[in-house]
Design an enzyme around this catalytic site. Structure first.
Site, PDB file in Angstrom:
ATOM      1  N   LYS A 124       0.818  -1.218   0.000  1.00 59.00           N
ATOM      2  CA  LYS A 124       0.000   0.000   0.000  1.00 59.00           C
ATOM      3  C   LYS A 124       0.859   1.279   0.000  1.00 59.00           C
ATOM      4  CE  LYS A 124      -3.952  -2.188   0.054  1.00 59.00           C
ATOM      5  NZ  LYS A 124      -3.626  -3.525  -0.485  1.00 59.00           N
TER       6      LYS A 124
HETATM    7  C1  PLP Z   1      -9.638  -3.134  -1.694  1.00 62.34           C
HETATM    8  C2  PLP Z   1      -9.035  -3.833  -0.514  1.00 62.34           C
HETATM    9  N1  PLP Z   1      -9.773  -3.997   0.597  1.00 62.34           N
HETATM   10  C3  PLP Z   1      -9.285  -4.602   1.690  1.00 62.34           C
HETATM   11  C4  PLP Z   1      -7.983  -5.075   1.727  1.00 62.34           C
HETATM   12  C5  PLP Z   1      -7.512  -5.768   2.948  1.00 62.34           C
HETATM   13  O1  PLP Z   1      -6.443  -5.115   3.580  1.00 62.34           O
HETATM   14  P1  PLP Z   1      -5.396  -5.952   4.459  1.00 62.34           P
HETATM   15  O2  PLP Z   1      -4.584  -6.789   3.523  1.00 62.34           O
HETATM   16  O3  PLP Z   1      -4.584  -4.903   5.156  1.00 62.34           O
HETATM   17  O4  PLP Z   1      -6.175  -6.789   5.419  1.00 62.34           O
HETATM   18  C6  PLP Z   1      -7.173  -4.915   0.590  1.00 62.34           C
HETATM   19  C7  PLP Z   1      -5.803  -5.346   0.488  1.00 62.34           C
HETATM   20  O5  PLP Z   1      -5.021  -5.915   0.892  1.00 62.34           O
HETATM   21  C8  PLP Z   1      -7.710  -4.283  -0.554  1.00 62.34           C
HETATM   22  O6  PLP Z   1      -6.969  -4.135  -1.665  1.00 62.34           O
END
Ligand code: PLP
Length: 369
Positions: free
Chosen positions: A180
């Site tokens: 990110k």
């Molecule tokens: C659009 C979206 N929502 C939610 C997530 C979930 O985030 P995390 O991986 O930090 O749990 C991600 C990516 O990883 C994402 O790209």
């Protein structure tokens, strides 16, 4: 042709992050402590939100936001199928039913007109995504009256019609995952202007002790707090936000210039009224006009040592969802076959991106003629 593989989205970390981690370990704070609190304070300022709560992941942020808003069994939550499955999974985790609305053809963000058709008396929340960093159209979603929880995993720097994404809806959830724009490795943030939501998340994310025997439990919460070691990495990344944005802008410009000449390869639309976070450079590959399918392009680019990724396959077409939920999302289904994300990272040099565009031109010349 490259001699080494070009990574899709390597993290842009350096000596600052390494020093921040070492300093944190020396400080004795391995778990949530002063650095997590500092991250919350700095993020609140940047995101222009009254409250920011640091949690263990973007997924946990979305989940706790739903629980904080009392979403549960018997409820429906409307979301987009063009997202990472976590967005839908957390709806399932609460016991609610995910309802998939189709997306708009130009930016692949949720289509508010389709959302409006899907609203019922069971709708307890709407969970849109700001795909790739382009804000979805929030106004018509707010107008529907249900709480809105924004999945802003891609949207740390985004603004919607002049207003910073962060304090606009009932809750806005960010990810600090390794790829990110602000990357801690793992982590998430919940931003909100609602004191009740902030207080609920505070109780849910971690069981806290009082003095001695003076602790009690008001809610059976989760273990979803962010460690100071990860918060320290995120803080170092915040210092680089502006410099990294400049690098992303240059990389977007190089891609825009290259794909403008390639028949059948089109980037997702970016709305000039908004600030785009430039998190992903996604193109659509029209197999007929580009001479080959997205999968053919992805394989051919991989043979050129250029790594790419797919954001996203429609969630309602993935086995678990396909077997349980009907959804009418033809635009998302076509897009799922066409999207391809090109390498993008402040860790990449301009030459790296030129390698990617040169490879794309070569592959296109081969397929499209
Ligand atoms: C659009 C979206 N929502 C939610 C997530 C979930 O985030 P995390 O991986 O930090 O749990 C991600 C990516 O990883 C994402 O790209």
């Amino acid at each position: 042709m490259r001699k080494t593989r070009l990574g899709f989205q390597p993290p842009a970390v350096g000596d600052e992050e390494i020093a921040a981690v070492a300093e944190t370990l020396r400080s004795g704070w391995l778990t949530t402590g002063p650095r997590a609190a500092e991250l919350e304070a700095r993020a609140a300022e940047l995101l222009e939100a009254e409250h920011v709560l640091a949690v263990a992941s973007g997924t946990a942020a979305l989940h706790l936001a739903l629980v904080a808003l009392d979403v549960g069994i018997g409820d429906e939550v409307i979301t987009t199928p063009i997202t990472w499955p976590a967005t839908a999974n957390v709806i399932v985790h609460t016991g609610a039913t995910p309802v998939f609305a189709d997306v708009r053809d130009d930016d692949l963000n949720i289509d508010p007109a389709h959302v409006a058709e899907l609203v019922t008396e069971k709708t307890r929340a709407i969970m849109p995504v700001h795909l790739a960093g382009q804000p979805c159209d929030l106004e018509p979603l707010w107008a529907l009256g249900a709480p809105v929880i924004e999945d802003a995993a891609h949207a740390f720097e985004s603004a919607y019609r002049g207003a910073k994404i962060g304090g606009l809806s009932d809750a806005t959830c960010f990810s600090l995952y390794a790829t990110k724009n602000v990357a801690a490795g793992e982590g998430g943030l919940i931003a909100t202007n609602r004191a009740d939501v902030a207080e609920a998340v505070r109780e849910l994310r971690l069981m806290r002790r009082g003095d001695g025997s003076l602790y009690d439990l008001t809610v059976p919460g989760y273990k979803a707090n962010l460690s100071d070691v990860l918060a320290a990495i995120a803080l170092a990344q915040l210092d680089k936000l502006e410099r990294h944005r400049g690098l992303r802008e240059r990389q977007f410009a190089l891609y825009d210039e290259a794909v403008a000449e390639l028949e059948g390869i089109t980037p997702l639309a970016r709305d000039t009224r908004d600030v785009h976070a430039l998190h992903l450079y996604v193109v659509r590959i029209d197999a007929e006009r580009a001479g080959a399918s997205r999968d053919d392009y992805q394989r051919a680019l991989s043979d050129e040592l250029v790594s790419t990724s797919i954001h996203f396959l429609p969630v309602h077409r993935l086995a678990w969802y396909r077997e349980r939920f009907a959804a009418e999302c033809p635009v998302a289904e076509r897009a799922g076959d066409e999207v391809l994300s090109l390498p993008l990272s402040p860790a990449h040099s301009e030459d790296d991106i030129r390698d990617a565009t040169d490879a794309l031109r070569r592959v296109h010349a081969r397929f499209a003629t």
